[in-house]
Design an enzyme around this catalytic site. Structure first.
Site, PDB file in Angstrom:
ATOM      1  N   LYS A  96     -62.991 -44.564-100.276  1.00  0.00           N
ATOM      2  CA  LYS A  96     -64.051 -45.501 -99.902  1.00  0.00           C
ATOM      3  C   LYS A  96     -63.856 -45.955 -98.463  1.00  0.00           C
ATOM      4  O   LYS A  96     -62.729 -46.201 -98.025  1.00  0.00           O
ATOM      5  CB  LYS A  96     -64.031 -46.704-100.849  1.00  0.00           C
ATOM      6  CG  LYS A  96     -65.168 -47.697-100.610  1.00  0.00           C
ATOM      7  CD  LYS A  96     -65.131 -48.838-101.624  1.00  0.00           C
ATOM      8  CE  LYS A  96     -66.266 -49.823-101.392  1.00  0.00           C
ATOM      9  NZ  LYS A  96     -66.256 -50.917-102.379  1.00  0.00           N
ATOM     10  N   SER A 171     -70.533 -51.531-104.674  1.00  0.00           N
ATOM     11  CA  SER A 171     -70.569 -51.090-103.296  1.00  0.00           C
ATOM     12  C   SER A 171     -69.941 -49.713-103.085  1.00  0.00           C
ATOM     13  O   SER A 171     -70.050 -49.128-102.009  1.00  0.00           O
ATOM     14  CB  SER A 171     -69.866 -52.100-102.389  1.00  0.00           C
ATOM     15  OG  SER A 171     -68.510 -52.245-102.753  1.00  0.00           O
ATOM     16  N   SER A 195     -67.938 -53.444-108.199  1.00  0.00           N
ATOM     17  CA  SER A 195     -68.228 -52.378-107.245  1.00  0.00           C
ATOM     18  C   SER A 195     -67.573 -51.037-107.547  1.00  0.00           C
ATOM     19  O   SER A 195     -67.901 -50.041-106.909  1.00  0.00           O
ATOM     20  CB  SER A 195     -67.845 -52.817-105.825  1.00  0.00           C
ATOM     21  OG  SER A 195     -68.752 -53.774-105.351  1.00  0.00           O
TER      22      SER A 195
END
Length: 501
Positions: A96, A171, A195
């Protein structure tokens, strides 16, 4: 950079901000008293700080072309090879883009960090490479990670591989989309309100938010210290177990990990569901926004675990309804202070601080804040309003109330092994148009967290597993266990996966 003595005008401005009644003679006196402490700062400038290790060679990688990036899920592509052998030999992992990989651009989904290149590897990155894994690139994410949908990323919306008109979730949307599309079998995500679990649920992959403090976040950009989590998002339960085994455990740079208790995660795969005790959380179903079909699919999945040998009973935890309110009290002021006013690293925590990230983010805050997403602006405005006018009262009260929420779950989990409920009460929502009204933009980003955010507050491990679909869009079942008992969740997920292959 050298710290200079402040001038009288600067001190007058500061004293005025805090309502101090100081004349110029007072200010001159305080200025002289600052010479000694500032000399210490001069010495700090001359001392060499430790750096997180960068152990494996790499090239710069590249920004993917449109053809290489059909779901807009990559921010940057690389091929960083780790050790010759280990648990992750042959496995490619996406990271990420709020996590530092040395020499690889990091944007954290935001124009505030555009152009930043870290010089360190985050602890989880080093552990993956030490275990023989290959870092395949940086997965795109939401603007400073503050969205549960996938339309706030500065490089454009991240698309759901099951239906590109719909959100991939956020996210960690890029991580989920890349796994769902088969581009990588493993990815790392972050979770502060859901997320990891939201995009995993909406993209139909396996996503585990570990117990708070099990996986170090050293070298990752935070949102709020007390709800920050980092964990695996994978194509199978076994891959989750394998990746968790590599990244979990104590890290001297992250005080949250001091109490970490690791388990035999791979050993839990294939053990079957016999003997597991599952509580169906009443308050996890039937929210005002719930889709009855999603509730039904989740209940059918729980029945499948019953058929596999698990004992299933109904559980009521009314405090679950308070979780989102407590979460809001913690994260809004927490994010404004740590992530935004704290220049992406915060302060007063005995942890590792990436200074280059702090400096890059400070530049972005001073020059590009108008380019931030509407969700980030909302957090800054509301968090600062509460700070200035209510003096952190509600943040403090929410932190006190988290103990009651944690105790409510712990009490229920005393007689059962895990709670079960839908991960998200509905399937992936359509990506809103770029010119949609602000209220639609924000609501679509934050309207799905009723079941996920309470467990960021309580710190319990929560595992979302694909359990069906509606109109071609995946549905996730969430299993929540006792602190540091990820093995039981992996055991249950593996048993369900074996029945649905």
């Amino acid at each position: 950079m050298a710290v200079r003595l402040p001038n009288i005008d600067q001190l007058r401005d500061i004293s005025s901000t805090f309502g101090l009644s100081l004349d110029d003679e007072d200010l001159l006196s305080f200025r002289e008293l600052m010479r000694g402490p500032i000399a210490s700062y001069a010495r700090l400038d001359r001392l060499a700080e430790p750096k997180l290790p960068v152990k494996y060679p790499r090239g710069p990688g590249h920004r993917p072309t449109v053809e290489e990036n059909p779901y807009n899920a990559w921010y940057w592509k690389t091929e960083i090879k780790g050790a010759a052998s280990g648990l992750l030999t042959g496995k490619s992992v996406a990271i990420k883009d709020n996590i530092c990989v040395a020499g690889v651009p990091m944007m954290n989904g935001s124009q505030l960090l555009e152009g930043y290149v870290p010089e360190i590897d985050a602890t989880v990155v080093t552990r993956i490479l030490d275990a023989g894994g290959t870092i395949a690139g940086k997965a795109a994410c939401e603007d400073l990670c503050f969205s549960g949908a996938s339309h706030t990323c500065a490089t454009g919306p991240i698309l759901n591989p099951h239906d590109i008109a719909h959100s991939a979730g956020g996210s960690s949307g890029g991580s989920a989309a890349l796994v769902a599309a088969g581009e990588v079998p493993m990815a790392i995500g972050g979770d502060q309100g859901g997320s990891i679990r939201t995009p995993s649920s909406w993209c139909g992959v396996y996503g585990l938010k570990p117990t708070w403090g099990l996986v170090p976040t050293t070298g990752s950009m935070p949102i709020s210290y007390s709800v920050d989590h980092c964990g695996p998002m994978c194509a199978s339960t076994e891959d989750v177990a394998r990746l968790l085994a590599v990244i979990a455990g104590h890290d001297g740079y992250d005080p949250r990990t001091q109490l970490a208790r690791t388990g035999d995660y791979l050993g839990a795969v294939g053990k079957g569901a016999a003997g597991l005790r599952i509580g169906v959380l009443k308050q996890g179903f039937g929210h005002p926004e719930s889709d009855p079909e999603v509730d039904r699919i989740a209940r059918d999945a729980i029945d499948s675990l019953r058929a596999a040998g698990a004992t299933v009973s109904d559980i009521s935890i009314p405090m679950h309804y308070e979780g989102p309110h407590i979460w809001s009290g913690i994260i809004l002021e927490g994010a404004a202070e740590m992530m935004l006013k704290g220049y992406g690293v915060g302060n007063n925590i005995a942890a590792y601080y990436p200074l280059s990230l702090q400096e890059a983010f400070a530049r972005g805050m001073s020059s590009r804040l108008n380019d931030a997403s509407e969700t980030v602006k909302l957090v800054l405005l509301l968090g600062e309003y509460l700070h200035r006018h209510y003096h952190n009262r509600y943040h403090s009260k929410a932190q006190n109330l988290r103990v009651l929420l944690r105790d409510a779950y712990d009490s229920a989990l005393h007689d059962i092994d895990m709670l079960a409920m839908p991960t998200i009460p509905f399937t992936a929502t359509p990506i809103p148009p770029a010119d949609c009204p602000r209220d639609v933009y924000v609501d679509r980003a934050l309207n799905m967290q009723a079941n996920t955010c309470p467990f960021d507050v309580s710190g319990h491990p929560a595992f979302t597993i694909p359990c069906g679909s509606k109109d071609g869009l995946p549905v996730g079942l969430m299993l929540v266990g006792r602190h540091f008992e990820e093995t039981r969740l992996i055991q249950a997920a593996s048993a369900f996966e074996a029945r649905t292959r």
